[in-house]
Enzyme design. Structure first.
Site, PDB file in Angstrom:
ATOM      1  N   HIS A  69      -1.424   3.774  -0.266  1.00  0.00           N
ATOM      2  CA  HIS A  69      -0.201   4.451   0.185  1.00  0.00           C
ATOM      3  C   HIS A  69       1.059   3.647  -0.136  1.00  0.00           C
ATOM      4  CE1 HIS A  69      -0.400   2.120   4.136  1.00  0.00           C
ATOM      5  NE2 HIS A  69       0.914   2.154   3.939  1.00  0.00           N
ATOM      6  N   ASP A  99      -7.781   4.014   1.210  1.00  0.00           N
ATOM      7  CA  ASP A  99      -6.411   3.501   1.148  1.00  0.00           C
ATOM      8  C   ASP A  99      -6.350   2.122   0.494  1.00  0.00           C
ATOM      9  OD1 ASP A  99      -3.712   3.431   1.339  1.00  0.00           O
ATOM     10  OD2 ASP A  99      -3.599   3.365   3.524  1.00  0.00           O
ATOM     11  N   SER A 181       1.694  -3.496   5.128  1.00  0.00           N
ATOM     12  CA  SER A 181       0.647  -2.715   4.469  1.00  0.00           C
ATOM     13  C   SER A 181       0.142  -3.402   3.211  1.00  0.00           C
ATOM     14  CB  SER A 181       1.172  -1.337   4.082  1.00  0.00           C
ATOM     15  OG  SER A 181       1.208  -0.478   5.174  1.00  0.00           O
TER      16      SER A 181
END
Length: 208
Positions: A69, A99, A181
């Site tokens: 993402h 992901d 992230s």
């Protein structure tokens, strides 16, 4: 979202090695000194807007793992190393279900053979609730890159609803924010045992 970052050829036989053994428990200072050089800031461009994430180098020739993402919708990518040097990065592949995304530092314009510091990846199956863990990343953007936080494993095999699917997660209370992230979750032996994906608040939010 489509990823249109210039592509690096796939089919190179690259594997992410997992080390099942480990040494002695390390201090927080030792873990930071060992792992932080392999943690990169991932800078992506989406329609004239910049985004920031984190990644981890897992091969000396510049392969980086991050979140899918973080790369979604991007058309350009740069990585900034812990020492401040920056390089363009090419897109290798990604797995939207888990992901995960893979980048390759582009060395085409750099003469000679450059090698990069790498992180050791350990066996997440060895984690138990209560284990000490650490995270390194870029909370809230480039200004705070290389931030170390710590906590414990709060739960394992935690099924969390993310973007219309369940993902099985390691839950930790180590502080994470936007920009973390794709960064490493590290065990007390200095091994990467997870890639940080989301933070949990009163409403689940992707960490971007």
């Amino acid at each position: 979202e489509e990823i249109t970052i210039p592509a690096f050829p796939i089919g190179q036989g690259v594997k992410l090695p997992i080390v099942r053994e480990h040494g002695e428990i390390l201090t927080a200072q030792e873990i930071y000194q060992q792992v932080n050089p392999a943690v990169v800031t991932v800078m992506i461009q989406r329609e004239n807007k910049m985004g920031v994430g984190t990644g981890v180098i897992f091969r000396e020739d510049g392969y980086v793992i991050t979140n899918q993402h973080v790369l979604a919708g991007a058309d350009e990518c740069m990585v900034i190393l812990a020492d401040g040097y920056s390089y363009p990065a090419k897109y290798v592949a990604s797995d939207a279900v888990n992901d995960l995304g893979i980048l390759k530092i582009d060395l085409e314009m750099y003469p000679g053979e450059l090698t990069f510091p790498v992180a050791e990846f350990g066996d997440s199956d060895g984690l138990v609730v209560g284990d000490k863990v650490y995270a390194i990343g870029n909370p809230l953007g480039v200004e705070l890159r290389g931030t170390l936080t710590d906590g414990i494993v709060s739960a394992i095999n935690r099924d969390v609803w993310v973007d219309n699917r369940f993902m099985t997660m390691i839950q930790t209370n180590a502080a994470l924010n936007s920009g973390n992230s794709g960064g490493p979750l590290i065990n007390e032996y200095g091994q990467v045992v997870g890639i940080n994906v989301i933070k949990m608040t009163s409403k689940y939010n992707n960490v971007e």
